[in-house]
Design a protein around this motif. Structure first.
Motif, PDB file in Angstrom:
ATOM      1  N   ILE B  60       0.854  -1.203   0.000  1.00 29.52           N
ATOM      2  CA  ILE B  60       0.000   0.000   0.000  1.00 29.52           C
ATOM      3  C   ILE B  60       0.888   1.251   0.000  1.00 29.52           C
ATOM      4  N   ILE B  61       1.944   1.200   0.806  1.00 29.86           N
ATOM      5  CA  ILE B  61       2.833   2.364   0.905  1.00 29.86           C
ATOM      6  C   ILE B  61       3.649   2.550  -0.380  1.00 29.86           C
ATOM      7  N   ALA B  62       4.152   1.428  -0.894  1.00 34.21           N
ATOM      8  CA  ALA B  62       5.104   1.519  -2.008  1.00 34.21           C
ATOM      9  C   ALA B  62       4.427   1.804  -3.342  1.00 34.21           C
ATOM     10  N   SER B  63       3.145   1.433  -3.485  1.00 31.46           N
ATOM     11  CA  SER B  63       2.495   1.553  -4.793  1.00 31.46           C
ATOM     12  C   SER B  63       2.477   3.009  -5.270  1.00 31.46           C
ATOM     13  N   GLY B  64       2.179   3.922  -4.365  1.00 34.16           N
ATOM     14  CA  GLY B  64       2.154   5.328  -4.769  1.00 34.16           C
ATOM     15  C   GLY B  64       3.540   5.820  -5.158  1.00 34.16           C
ATOM     16  N   LEU B  65       4.532   5.354  -4.413  1.00 35.19           N
ATOM     17  CA  LEU B  65       5.898   5.817  -4.671  1.00 35.19           C
ATOM     18  C   LEU B  65       6.397   5.359  -6.040  1.00 35.19           C
ATOM     19  N   THR B  66       6.053   4.125  -6.402  1.00 36.80           N
ATOM     20  CA  THR B  66       6.551   3.605  -7.677  1.00 36.80           C
ATOM     21  C   THR B  66       5.910   4.369  -8.839  1.00 36.80           C
ATOM     22  N   LEU B  67       4.639   4.757  -8.710  1.00 29.97           N
ATOM     23  CA  LEU B  67       4.003   5.523  -9.788  1.00 29.97           C
ATOM     24  C   LEU B  67       4.584   6.932  -9.873  1.00 29.97           C
ATOM     25  N   VAL B  68       4.840   7.523  -8.705  1.00 27.30           N
ATOM     26  CA  VAL B  68       5.430   8.864  -8.690  1.00 27.30           C
ATOM     27  C   VAL B  68       6.785   8.834  -9.387  1.00 27.30           C
ATOM     28  N   PHE B  69       7.554   7.787  -9.106  1.00 27.40           N
ATOM     29  CA  PHE B  69       8.852   7.705  -9.769  1.00 27.40           C
ATOM     30  C   PHE B  69       8.677   7.436 -11.254  1.00 27.40           C
ATOM     31  N   GLY B  70       7.803   6.485 -11.582  1.00 22.62           N
ATOM     32  CA  GLY B  70       7.639   6.100 -12.979  1.00 22.62           C
ATOM     33  C   GLY B  70       7.149   7.238 -13.848  1.00 22.62           C
ATOM     34  N   GLY B 128       0.309  15.967   0.954  1.00 21.23           N
ATOM     35  CA  GLY B 128       1.000  15.596  -0.282  1.00 21.23           C
ATOM     36  C   GLY B 128       0.899  16.703  -1.313  1.00 21.23           C
ATOM     37  N   TYR B 129      -0.275  17.299  -1.415  1.00 20.93           N
ATOM     38  CA  TYR B 129      -0.460  18.394  -2.367  1.00 20.93           C
ATOM     39  C   TYR B 129       0.500  19.544  -2.046  1.00 20.93           C
ATOM     40  N   ALA B 130       0.547  19.914  -0.752  1.00 21.69           N
ATOM     41  CA  ALA B 130       1.438  21.008  -0.344  1.00 21.69           C
ATOM     42  C   ALA B 130       2.902  20.625  -0.591  1.00 21.69           C
ATOM     43  N   PHE B 131       3.237  19.386  -0.268  1.00 24.63           N
ATOM     44  CA  PHE B 131       4.606  18.895  -0.437  1.00 24.63           C
ATOM     45  C   PHE B 131       5.034  18.982  -1.906  1.00 24.63           C
ATOM     46  N   GLU B 132       4.118  18.611  -2.790  1.00 23.68           N
ATOM     47  CA  GLU B 132       4.428  18.642  -4.223  1.00 23.68           C
ATOM     48  C   GLU B 132       4.668  20.074  -4.682  1.00 23.68           C
ATOM     49  N   ARG B 133       3.762  20.968  -4.262  1.00 25.80           N
ATOM     50  CA  ARG B 133       3.879  22.360  -4.696  1.00 25.80           C
ATOM     51  C   ARG B 133       5.159  23.013  -4.172  1.00 25.80           C
ATOM     52  N   ALA B 232       2.074  15.077 -26.189  1.00 23.70           N
ATOM     53  CA  ALA B 232       1.841  15.343 -27.612  1.00 23.70           C
ATOM     54  C   ALA B 232       0.437  14.922 -28.035  1.00 23.70           C
ATOM     55  N   LEU B 233      -0.194  14.052 -27.249  1.00 26.26           N
ATOM     56  CA  LEU B 233      -1.588  13.708 -27.540  1.00 26.26           C
ATOM     57  C   LEU B 233      -2.546  14.732 -26.930  1.00 26.26           C
ATOM     58  N   GLY B 234      -1.999  15.688 -26.198  1.00 28.41           N
ATOM     59  CA  GLY B 234      -2.851  16.786 -25.723  1.00 28.41           C
ATOM     60  C   GLY B 234      -3.216  16.732 -24.250  1.00 28.41           C
ATOM     61  N   TYR B 235      -2.502  15.944 -23.462  1.00 27.55           N
ATOM     62  CA  TYR B 235      -2.803  15.869 -22.034  1.00 27.55           C
ATOM     63  C   TYR B 235      -1.681  16.518 -21.223  1.00 27.55           C
ATOM     64  N   HIS B 236      -2.077  17.272 -20.207  1.00 25.54           N
ATOM     65  CA  HIS B 236      -1.083  17.902 -19.336  1.00 25.54           C
ATOM     66  C   HIS B 236      -0.595  16.902 -18.302  1.00 25.54           C
ATOM     67  N   ILE B 237       0.610  16.412 -18.479  1.00 26.96           N
ATOM     68  CA  ILE B 237       1.082  15.352 -17.600  1.00 26.96           C
ATOM     69  C   ILE B 237       1.362  15.887 -16.198  1.00 26.96           C
ATOM     70  N   ARG B 238       1.660  17.163 -16.085  1.00 26.73           N
ATOM     71  CA  ARG B 238       1.886  17.751 -14.761  1.00 26.73           C
ATOM     72  C   ARG B 238       0.646  17.624 -13.882  1.00 26.73           C
ATOM     73  N   ARG B 239      -0.513  17.868 -14.494  1.00 24.44           N
ATOM     74  CA  ARG B 239      -1.753  17.782 -13.707  1.00 24.44           C
ATOM     75  C   ARG B 239      -1.992  16.340 -13.293  1.00 24.44           C
ATOM     76  N   LEU B 240      -1.729  15.433 -14.208  1.00 21.18           N
ATOM     77  CA  LEU B 240      -1.869  14.008 -13.914  1.00 21.18           C
ATOM     78  C   LEU B 240      -0.951  13.639 -12.753  1.00 21.18           C
ATOM     79  N   PHE B 245       0.458  12.101  -7.219  1.00 23.02           N
ATOM     80  CA  PHE B 245       1.236  12.388  -6.005  1.00 23.02           C
ATOM     81  C   PHE B 245       0.310  12.454  -4.791  1.00 23.02           C
ATOM     82  N   ILE B 246      -0.831  13.112  -4.960  1.00 24.13           N
ATOM     83  CA  ILE B 246      -1.795  13.203  -3.852  1.00 24.13           C
ATOM     84  C   ILE B 246      -2.296  11.803  -3.487  1.00 24.13           C
ATOM     85  N   ALA B 247      -2.658  11.014  -4.501  1.00 22.04           N
ATOM     86  CA  ALA B 247      -3.155   9.663  -4.230  1.00 22.04           C
ATOM     87  C   ALA B 247      -2.078   8.817  -3.565  1.00 22.04           C
ATOM     88  N   GLY B 248      -0.836   8.949  -4.047  1.00 19.32           N
ATOM     89  CA  GLY B 248       0.263   8.175  -3.464  1.00 19.32           C
ATOM     90  C   GLY B 248       0.519   8.567  -2.011  1.00 19.32           C
TER      91      GLY B 248
END
Ligand code: ADP
Ligand code: MG
Lengths: 245, 340
Positions: B60-70, B128-133, B232-240, B245-248
């Motif tokens: 549960i703990i690691a799943s968010g971290l691996t996506l954040v890194f990936g 997490g939101y504050a930490f990211e910002r 390039a397909l038109g999605y803002h990856i930063r928002r994603l 990050f918040i979910a993780g």
């Protein structure tokens, strides 16, 4: 919005640096509306960098990229895509872990895939229908190229940037690609900029042509004129007679 | 989100779809190999159940971290802070839920657990939101700085917890009906371990569902593979990424609550302690792979429990050895994500 006769895309004096390297050194050319423009030039001339600069994947340090009157030079890539520019990168950029279906689903940004349009794409590239629910990573190189192009055309867009669609493909598949591009061109509102190394392919499809060398456009004009002028080909592209027969 | 139905089966056979099952066998094989070493079946079952429960929490703990890194190549050592903060948030609320936790009603206990989890996830998600910002955003693409500032964030969080709660450990008693064991013959499995496994499976299933069936999930997987193309397909990856990050962070908070109850005690350093195992898990699984992370977490925790029993002095060393062996076999982890 600018008038219908103004080019859809215009690059003026575009300079692009990648790290310490000065790659594009004042690129000038225009892509007329409703045309298929070929961007030619030897390896390393700066063609891919030009497309990436248009897409905002690199940002020009000087000069301007205008799309339908808007200065998009400093725009972020997703905003450029949303303005109606579709991009097929040189390495195809398919998502190998996702299925063919999911690759197309993501490309259809505005909602569900249009069934009629999908049928039309399956008509152009039947392999995509066969491998619909397979991971895109297992496709052959030619099929990946088809998927990458299908992603670009899954919804109507105003400009298509396609980087070396024939690279590494077998002759039969290149013939399939030519057919697909002919079909695309039938829509008079479609504007396409294709980077090519294969002169035969370029000659059979291009309306207009621009040739790059050393980070600049060194020739621009009608494709037909270049196709007839072997001397010019020789000078610009270093093509010998037998290479393009 | 609807898509056209799968077209009729093709005349020509499709290329064989490679299903990579070998990693799935690792945990069962390890468990079987340990049985003769441990010798006693009921001890083996107890250790295995403990390992699976702990593995689920680490997952549960690691799943968010691996996506954040990936997704963004961000090395976030600060992830451990969310573990502690989640656990302490639960400890703050727990006394006021004693009406629900002190009864023997399993249902009321579960309601209390869910309330504590919801609070912990809300707090850590917001943090997490504050930490990211504030901490992550200024150091995109700069790994060394990321390590420095996120470790800094972790230390600050730990010191803040000490300032508020003191340096000594505080208790987080299990709800009444979660205590004790379920007994089958001479085999006893602690109830809370069953609950931890259930929570872990729910989180895993939910993640697979989101990543496999929703457009957001597809975008996350596509972004892990080739973020540039997603843009390039038109999605803002930063928002994603901010969403991930918040979910993780919220998942780390959830893991913190589960871990706190597992140990029934909280310490300000608990987040940092768990992070060592979490990093081993993320590396073993393959950076960015949720499936690999799941298997890696179970492997690490089961190994830790077996060696803790067989050779207590080797406990941490055994996990480093495990990581080395896995990387010798697959140098980029169990399920390496194809990168552009
Ligand atoms: N990421 C990069 N880093 C450094 N140099 C690059 C990079 N990409 C391209 N270049 C250089 O820029 C020049 C133009 O490259 P490119 O645009 O890919 O050429 P083309 O597509 O015409 O073959 C080449 O000299 C190439 O080596
Ligand atoms: Mg190129």
């Amino acid at each position: 919005m600018s008038s219908d006769t103004a080019p859809l895309l215009t690059l003026t004096g575009v300079n692009t640096h990648i790290g310490p390297y000065h790659i594009l050194q004042g690129v000038d050319f225009a892509v007329p509306r409703g045309s298929l423009t070929m961007l030619l030039g030897r390896n390393g001339a700066g063609k891919t960098t030009t497309l990436r600069t248009i897409m905002g994947l690199w940002h020009a340090s000087a000069g301007a990229v205008r799309f339908d009157g808007a200065d998009i030079t400093a725009w972020a890539t997703p905003d450029i895509a949303q303005a109606g520019i579709a991009y097929v990168p040189e390495n195809m950029g398919i998502f190998a872990d996702l299925t063919v279906r999911d690759n197309l689903l993501l490309a259809a940004r505005s909602g569900p895939i249009d069934e009629t349009r999908l049928r039309w794409i399956f008509g152009l590239f039947p392999a995509l229908e066969r491998f619909w629910s397979l991971a895109a990573g297992v496709l052959s190189g030619g099929q990946k190229q088809m998927l990458s192009i299908a992603r670009a055309i899954i919804e109507p867009r105003r400009l298509f940037l396609i980087d070396e669609p024939t690279k590494g493909l077998a002759p039969a598949i290149i013939a399939n690609m030519i057919e697909a591009f002919r079909e695309l061109k039938k829509n008079p509102d479609t504007t396409i900029l294709v980077v090519e190394q294969n002169f035969l392919f370029a000659k059979s499809l291009g309306d207009a042509v621009a040739v790059m060398d050393n980070g600049r456009v060194v020739h621009a004009g009608a494709m037909a004129a270049l196709a007839e002028d072997r001397g010019l080909q020789q000078r610009l592209l270093g093509l010998s007679l037998d290479q393009h027969q | 989100m609807t898509a056209p139905a799968t077209p009729a089966p093709a005349a020509r056979p499709a290329p064989a779809q490679r299903r990579d099952v070998a990693p799935l066998l690792l945990v069962p094989l390890l468990a079987l190999a340990a049985l003769p070493l441990i010798g006693d079946l009921s001890t083996w079952i107890t250790l295995t159940a403990a390992g699976l429960a702990m593995g689920m929490i680490i997952f549960i703990i690691a799943s968010g971290l691996t996506l954040v890194f990936g997704l963004m190549d961000v090395l976030n050592f600060g992830h451990g802070a969310f573990i502690s903060v989640g656990a302490y948030a639960a400890a703050v609320l727990a006394p006021s839920l004693s009406g629900l936790t002190q009864t023997d009603s399993l249902v009321l206990n579960i309601v209390a657990l869910l309330a504590l989890i919801a609070l912990a996830m809300a707090v850590t998600g917001a943090l997490g939101y504050a930490f990211e910002r504030i901490i992550i955003m200024p150091v995109y693409g700069q790994h060394l700085k990321q390590i420095l500032v996120t470790v800094g964030g972790l230390i600050v969080a730990e010191q803040l917890i000490i300032a508020v709660f003191g340096p000594v450990q505080i208790a987080l008693p299990l709800p009444a009906a979660f205590r004790g064991s379920i007994v089958f013959g001479d085999v006893a499995i602690e109830r809370y371990r069953v609950i931890a496994v259930a929570v872990g499976l729910v989180v895993f299933a939910a993640m697979l569902l989101v990543l496999g069936r929703t457009k957001i999930g597809l975008l996350i997987r596509a972004g892990v593979e080739n973020g540039e193309m997603v843009e390039a397909l038109g999605y803002h990856i930063r928002r994603l990424f901010v969403g991930v990050f918040i979910a993780g962070s919220a998942l780390a908070g959830l893991g913190g609550v589960m871990w706190g109850f597992y140990r029934e005690a909280l310490t300000p350093a608990m987040g940092m302690d768990v992070m060592v195992l979490v990093f081993i898990v993320v590396v073993i699984g393959g950076l960015g792979s949720v499936g690999g992370c799941f298997i890696g977490a179970l492997l690490v925790a089961v190994t830790a429990n077996y060696t803790g029993f067989l050779a207590p002095k080797l406990a941490l060393g055994s996990n480093i050895l495990l990581m080395a062996l896995i990387l010798l076999w697959r140098s980029r982890g169990l399920y390496p994500v194809a990168k552009r």
